[in-house]
Design an enzyme around this catalytic site. Sequence first.
Site, PDB file in Angstrom:
ATOM      1  CD  GLU A  37     -44.237  32.592  -3.147  1.00  0.00           C
ATOM      2  OE1 GLU A  37     -43.551  33.590  -3.433  1.00  0.00           O
ATOM      3  OE2 GLU A  37     -44.116  31.959  -2.080  1.00  0.00           O
ATOM      4  NE  ARG A 266     -38.915  42.676 -11.483  1.00  0.00           N
ATOM      5  CZ  ARG A 266     -38.989  41.709 -10.568  1.00  0.00           C
ATOM      6  NH1 ARG A 266     -37.887  41.126 -10.135  1.00  0.00           N
ATOM      7  NH2 ARG A 266     -40.136  41.330 -10.088  1.00  0.00           N
ATOM      8  CE  LYS A 276     -46.153  38.363  -6.495  1.00  0.00           C
ATOM      9  NZ  LYS A 276     -46.143  36.905  -6.326  1.00  0.00           N
TER      10      LYS A 276
END
Length: 558
Positions: A37, A266, A276
């Site tokens: 994104e 992850r 983020k």
Amino acid sequence: MSQNETVERPVNFIRNIINADLDTKLHENVQTRFPPEPNGYLHIGHAKSICLNFGLAEDYKGQCNLRFDDTNPAKEDLEYVESIKRDVSWLGFNWSGDICYSSSYFDQFYNYAVELIKKGLAYVCFLNADETREYRGTLTEPGKDSPYRDTSVEDNLALFEKMKNGEFKEGECVLRAKIDMSSSFMCMRDPALYRIKFAHHHQTGDTWCIYPMYDFAHCISDAIEGISHSLCTLEFQDNRRLYDWVLENLNDFDRPDRPHQYEFSRLNLEYTVMSKRKLHQLVDDGLVEGWDDPRMPTISGMRRRGYTPASIRDFAERIGVSKVDSMTEMGILEAAVRDDLNKVAPRTMAVMDPIKVVIENYPEGEVESIQAPIHPQNEEMGKREIFFSRELYIDRADFMETAPNSKYQRLAIDKEVRLRNAYIIKGERFETDADGNFTTIYCSYDPETLGKKPADGRKVKGVIHFVEATKALPAEFRIYDRLFTVENPAKEDDFEAVINPDSLVVKNGFVEPGMAGSEPEKAYQFEREGYFCRDNKSANQQVYNRTVALRDTWSQQK
RNA sequence: AGGGCUGUGGCCAAGUGGUAAGGCAUCUGGUUUUGAUCCAGUGUACCGCAGGUUCGAAUCCUGCCAGCCCUGCCA
């Protein structure tokens, strides 16, 4: 074993799945995608995903798309799509065909939503956000049906069209899937498919005022692009039920070879943060210089720090892929860079904390030129010119008045040491300032030891580096260390409180004159110190960022 | 009994019923004008715990424990 399987890469559970799917002919080839994104900069965790997705495509001779998952214009920005493209390219990967955007499928999403409405599988709901939350129930209690759940297909069709036409206010209603308000998967309790946002989109402008949710858009995007294996991280495991539900209820995609989602864990790296949100916070709060601050785990930060694409790809391979929640040691990353840089980095000398050395028996005014190897293990890299004269600089850490023990290998009074690429010198006496700091060390040198051992057979074990004083170039050195003082800062109540105050230490010293034309981002080894590169934001100055220190098995021993 | 996952040496991670790969780290030697590199060697892993099936289990079954994720009109 499948003939498509490659032998060089380590196996992992995803490769096993792909091999099986290829063997059973469920899929003819491998089609993956990397779907960021555009709401922030890519970091080393994304690099793991990039290497996985693009690496799989390379190995199986398939394809990997770069797709911007841009369904939330409120948070996204063109700046990020540009940086993401730059980072993926820099890592050395080529996306197949044009760049993809979820937003370019907006028309199709809309039509598929209409299909679901017509099948009685979606409805427009006017519950507000709070009400929706109450109706959803909890982890242990089922939710209850929305009062709008039984609106007729015709009415829903008309309502959804009105949503699209901007006839409702933001937040007034959403399109929801009609699934099961008592499902143990919270994401299956009639999830929102579309919401109203009067926001300008960086790709579609003001064409739309309704935007699809991730769970609706992602699976369809995968299906449109013919993705065979859709890889994402563990937190989407529950969402897989919705992924499957959407595709299985759409005529175009309800087939065995539709995309399937697989989840891997992850990356968590010690002494840094990977979310983020937290990275954004560090930038916004001015705790780092920006997204490309060399202490940041971002691709652009690591690049500026001196990491190479090869080292990052190697790191990704070394850590592997699994479903275990793990915390990876920095040591693995550092070992990967050192391995790469050791092979390719030209050697040079830099003195970062200089003390003047005067060679008293060296002729005054004379400057000698010496040819030094650019890489001692690789003759083909050639030679470089360095200089020697009566006045030199050595590093403060390489001198003590008296050796503390027999293992000490550096310079001291009455002790001999080899100057790297030059002569053996001996400490004779020194001067200090008012505070007792060494200012000048007076030495003698043995003129018969350039490029050879002492003729009398005496052993001089220590080697220290130096630069010739009159020709040396002043330079700034930025010594970076871990950004946080604790292994897992994300666990802290206030992660900014555990920032390492010494994560950046600036030193001023000298480099060899040959460094005048050094290129930004190109790796050099400052012998005995570490790998450095010229800062890419200080192109007109001699500013070097330390990528990583040389492995040091000595200082740890005390 | 909410649900979904995961538990293999300090850290990553193979292994999918036949008697525990590999990498990083550690330690020990050797080479070395980088205390680097390189080379050789180095680990008693109760395979989360407890039972069970089997000639044989990290792998199959049962129970338990621990950790992570899920109640955005974020992704």
